[in-house]
Design an enzyme around this catalytic site. Structure first.
Site, PDB file in Angstrom:
ATOM      1  N   LYS A 118      -5.063   2.771  -2.201  1.00  0.00           N
ATOM      2  CA  LYS A 118      -5.330   2.741  -3.639  1.00  0.00           C
ATOM      3  C   LYS A 118      -6.757   3.200  -3.926  1.00  0.00           C
ATOM      4  O   LYS A 118      -7.688   2.863  -3.195  1.00  0.00           O
ATOM      5  CB  LYS A 118      -5.101   1.316  -4.144  1.00  0.00           C
ATOM      6  CG  LYS A 118      -5.221   1.127  -5.646  1.00  0.00           C
ATOM      7  CD  LYS A 118      -4.906  -0.326  -5.994  1.00  0.00           C
ATOM      8  CE  LYS A 118      -5.011  -0.602  -7.478  1.00  0.00           C
ATOM      9  NZ  LYS A 118      -4.676  -2.007  -7.793  1.00  0.00           N
ATOM     10  N   SER A 194      -1.521  -2.342 -11.261  1.00  0.00           N
ATOM     11  CA  SER A 194      -2.424  -1.217 -11.215  1.00  0.00           C
ATOM     12  C   SER A 194      -2.270  -0.362  -9.958  1.00  0.00           C
ATOM     13  O   SER A 194      -2.933   0.672  -9.835  1.00  0.00           O
ATOM     14  CB  SER A 194      -3.869  -1.708 -11.335  1.00  0.00           C
ATOM     15  OG  SER A 194      -4.200  -2.570 -10.255  1.00  0.00           O
ATOM     16  N   SER A 218      -0.617  -6.709  -9.807  1.00  0.00           N
ATOM     17  CA  SER A 218      -0.829  -5.282  -9.578  1.00  0.00           C
ATOM     18  C   SER A 218      -0.276  -4.732  -8.266  1.00  0.00           C
ATOM     19  O   SER A 218      -0.220  -3.520  -8.082  1.00  0.00           O
ATOM     20  CB  SER A 218      -2.330  -4.958  -9.661  1.00  0.00           C
ATOM     21  OG  SER A 218      -2.759  -5.059 -10.991  1.00  0.00           O
TER      22      SER A 218
END
Length: 536
Positions: A118, A194, A218
């Site tokens: 990420k 996210s 997330s």
């Protein structure tokens, strides 16, 4: 843009011509250009791959190449990548192959395994824009995050970083640098956030294992919206140092780093690699709790488990496909000899009110300041979360009171769980809770307004693992069980279902299993029990 300049070198790996925007489900397309052997590779989970790599059934170069090919197409289809460094990855894979050929020994337990990361997780020599224009192309990491450091020494191969939203405090994935990430099963819908870039990439088989983070859902929301497994541990078990984001240093509510993967056993593989590396010697806040293999393998579970199902969190009733999923898991567990009772939800709305205060102690000032520094507007989901903030920052005294309220909330929840002993036949409180992850399947972009099925467990700091249950088949005869709406969010979300129930057709369905604080190994063992029951 740098990203497109890099991808333009790999035209042979790309689909010939753009896929029309009218084609929403692009899930079969990412592997369409692969050879049969490459398809075999990308259809394997991480656990199978590391065994095959160790045995030289596959080389690290061919495994890395296969995933780079799929990642290229996945980016074109869903806009899931930020940083791309295939050449670096292939060079590292070649070094790993040479080491294995010369010594007969793998570099580590993940020898040759491609791992995606990420964007806001530091990866040495690569940018860390974190979805902010002010930080884009100016925040090249000088060192690895602790988790990345451990994975690198375990033999992992890094090849891409994946999209996260502006601010990170969002359950969708959209920012003003890279744009919006799309759900591969229906591109008009969100893949969640996210860690939405991870969800889209792994769902399309462009990665066998990805690093995400979770402070309100997330990891779990992208996992459930894209048909994957995901795991949020309790704070202080899994390494978390080396992330770039707003509110660094704020510890009223903490996030965690964790895996998104394609099998339950891959979640355990990731956690074992992390904890076998003794990360508490690298990151002081971590607890010195070594990996308990016997527990994770289920050897210490009683033969009969007791599960409690969340049918409704008291804030927003779930859409019908999730009620179907709960009924299915209930039948499967009972058939497997386990006990299932109903969970009585405890103050989820109060929990949401409290956690938003803890998220936004400064009234959102740091988020606004970072947006202003980049001269960029807030995207819709950033606007929405900032609308939850009060007008002025909390005083020190007020923060103390909020921290006390958090601890009282946790005590009440613990007692509530303990009291389930009076309702089970096992002589114990329930072993785990099974719940929806969201009140709906993947929703349209910019419409996520309910976090209470995920953020509640962040507030309590309970570990939770998401498991997929296939794809929903729309049923014209389905009965909508909604009662009178209790709030505006419920009105909105119930209208979302009744206006177009067919939109859910073909979307991934999943649930989450929740355990007691710092019982990560037990949660993963019970996840395997649930997974096996559903598959039997």
């Amino acid at each position: 843009m740098k990203r497109e300049q890099i991808l333009s070198r790999y035209q042979d790996w790309r689909l010939q011509g753009p896929v029309p925007p009218t084609i929403n489900d692009v899930s079969p397309l990412a592997v369409s250009l692969l050879t049969e052997r490459e398809r075999e590779i990308v259809n394997s989970d991480a656990t199978d791959l590391v065994m095959s790599l160790r045995a030289s059934h596959y080389s690290a170069v061919e495994v890395t190449t296969a995933f780079c090919k799929v990642a290229t197409v996945a980016q074109d289809l869903t806009n899931c990548l930020t940083e791309i460094f295939f050449e670096e990855a292939l060079q590292r894979a070649g070094e790993l192959d040479k080491h294995l050929a010369e010594t007969g020994q793998p570099v580590g337990p993940l020898h040759g395994l491609p791992v995606s990361v990420k964007d806001h997780i530091l990866l040495k020599d690569h940018d860390t824009s974190t979805g902010y224009i002010a930080w884009a192309f100016k925040t090249v990491a000088e060192k690895d995050a602790v988790a990345v450091h451990i994975l690198r020494h375990a033999g992992a191969v890094f090849y891409v970083k994946t999209a996260n939203p502006q601010s990170l405090l969002s359950l969708e994935t959209n920012n003003n640098i890279w744009g919006r990430t799309l759900n591969p099963f229906n591109r008009s819908l969100t893949p969640g956030g996210s860690s939405g870039g991870e969800g889209a990439l792994i769902a399309l088989k462009g990665s066998p294992l990805g690093l995400g983070t979770d402070i309100g859902g997330s990891i779990r929301i992208p996992a459930v919206h894209t048909g994957l497994y995901g795991f949020k541990a309790s704070v202080a078990r899994i390494p978390h140092a080396g992330l770039l984001g707003s509110h660094d240093g704020m510890d009223a509510i903490l996030g965690v780093l964790g895996p998104i993967a394609r099998s339950a056993r891959d979640l355990s593989l990731f956690c074992k690699v992390m904890l076998d590396a003794r990360p508490w010697l690298l990151e002081p806040p971590l607890l010195e709790i070594p990996w308990k293999a016997n527990v994770a393998d289920g050897l210490e579970l009683p033969p009969k488990l007791s599960f409690a199902l969340v049918w409704d969190d008291g804030v927003v009733a779930p859409h019908p496909p999730l009620i179907q999923a709960l009924n299915r898991v209930k039948r499967a567990l009972i058939d497997a000899g386990h006990e299932v009772i109903d969970w009585v939800p405890l103050k989820h709305q109060e929990g949401w009110n409290l956690i938003t205060q803890l998220y936004l102690l400064d009234a959102g000032k740091e988020y606004v300041d970072t947006l202003t520094a980049g001269g960029e507007p807030a995207v819709q989901q950033t606007q929405w979360i900032l609308s939850q903030a009060k007008d002025e920052p909390y005083s020190v005294g007020e923060i103390f009171k909020l921290n006390l309220a958090r601890e009282r909330f946790r005590v009440d929840a613990l007692m509530h769980w303990n009291q389930t002993e009076s309702r089970t036949t096992t002589g114990r409180p329930v072993d785990a809770i099974i719940s929806p992850v969201s009140p709906s399947l993947a929703p349209p972009h910019d419409t996520t307004i309910s976090w209470t099925y995920t953020s509640h467990w962040n507030l309590l700091d309970y570990p939770a693992a998401v498991f997929p249950m296939g794809r929903y088949v729309a049923d014209a005869e389905i009965v909508v069980p909604f009662g009178p709406p209790r709030n505006e969010a419920e009105v909105y979300l119930h209208n979302q279902w009744t206006e177009d129930p067919q939109r859910a057709n073909g979307l991934p369905v999943g649930l989450q299993i929740i355990g007691r604080r710092h019982n990560e190994e037990k949660v993963l063992a019970m996840l395997q029990v649930v997974d096996n029951a559903l598959k039997s």
